[in-house]
Design a protein around this motif. Sequence first.
Motif, PDB file in Angstrom:
ATOM      1  N   THR A   5       0.854  -1.184   0.000  1.00  0.00           N
ATOM      2  CA  THR A   5       0.000   0.000   0.000  1.00  0.00           C
ATOM      3  C   THR A   5       0.893   1.238   0.000  1.00  0.00           C
ATOM      4  N   ASN A   6       0.291   2.393  -0.242  1.00  0.00           N
ATOM      5  CA  ASN A   6       1.066   3.636  -0.172  1.00  0.00           C
ATOM      6  C   ASN A   6       1.666   3.838   1.208  1.00  0.00           C
ATOM      7  N   MET A   7       0.902   3.526   2.243  1.00  0.00           N
ATOM      8  CA  MET A   7       1.411   3.708   3.601  1.00  0.00           C
ATOM      9  C   MET A   7       2.589   2.770   3.874  1.00  0.00           C
ATOM     10  N   GLU A  24      15.256  13.592  -1.138  1.00  0.00           N
ATOM     11  CA  GLU A  24      13.938  14.105  -0.794  1.00  0.00           C
ATOM     12  C   GLU A  24      13.714  14.100   0.720  1.00  0.00           C
ATOM     13  N   GLU A  25      12.999  15.100   1.185  1.00  0.00           N
ATOM     14  CA  GLU A  25      12.722  15.250   2.611  1.00  0.00           C
ATOM     15  C   GLU A  25      11.606  14.301   3.051  1.00  0.00           C
ATOM     16  N   GLY A  69       1.786   9.023   9.648  1.00  0.00           N
ATOM     17  CA  GLY A  69       3.128   8.452   9.618  1.00  0.00           C
ATOM     18  C   GLY A  69       4.059   9.251   8.727  1.00  0.00           C
ATOM     19  N   SER A  70       5.209   8.690   8.460  1.00  0.00           N
ATOM     20  CA  SER A  70       6.195   9.377   7.634  1.00  0.00           C
ATOM     21  C   SER A  70       5.735   9.434   6.184  1.00  0.00           C
ATOM     22  N   CYS A  71       6.201  10.467   5.463  1.00  0.00           N
ATOM     23  CA  CYS A  71       5.779  10.633   4.079  1.00  0.00           C
ATOM     24  C   CYS A  71       6.863  11.331   3.281  1.00  0.00           C
ATOM     25  N   VAL A  72       7.168  10.775   2.121  1.00  0.00           N
ATOM     26  CA  VAL A  72       8.001  11.444   1.130  1.00  0.00           C
ATOM     27  C   VAL A  72       7.024  11.886   0.054  1.00  0.00           C
ATOM     28  N   SER A  73       6.679  13.162   0.037  1.00  0.00           N
ATOM     29  CA  SER A  73       5.577  13.637  -0.794  1.00  0.00           C
ATOM     30  C   SER A  73       5.809  13.415  -2.290  1.00  0.00           C
TER      31      SER A  73
END
Length: 70
Positions: free
Chosen positions: A25-27, A51-52, A59-63
Amino acid sequence: MLDCLNAARYFIVKAYDDGMEAEMTNMKLQKLLYYAQSLHLALYDQPLFDEEIQAWRSGSCVSSCLQVLQ
């Protein structure tokens, strides 16, 4: 240094190779990117990708890698 999208593609291909594509999944992908970045920083003292990583409510995300699975 890798691009975040290349790291994400690696995890997606690995999931397909292992027959776990339905579980990706994306998550889960965002968590794997977070863990990969932190492990690479710990082992090599340099980031895996530029990338930040942001702290989101879920949760964490790299946009820049947010829409990879869609």
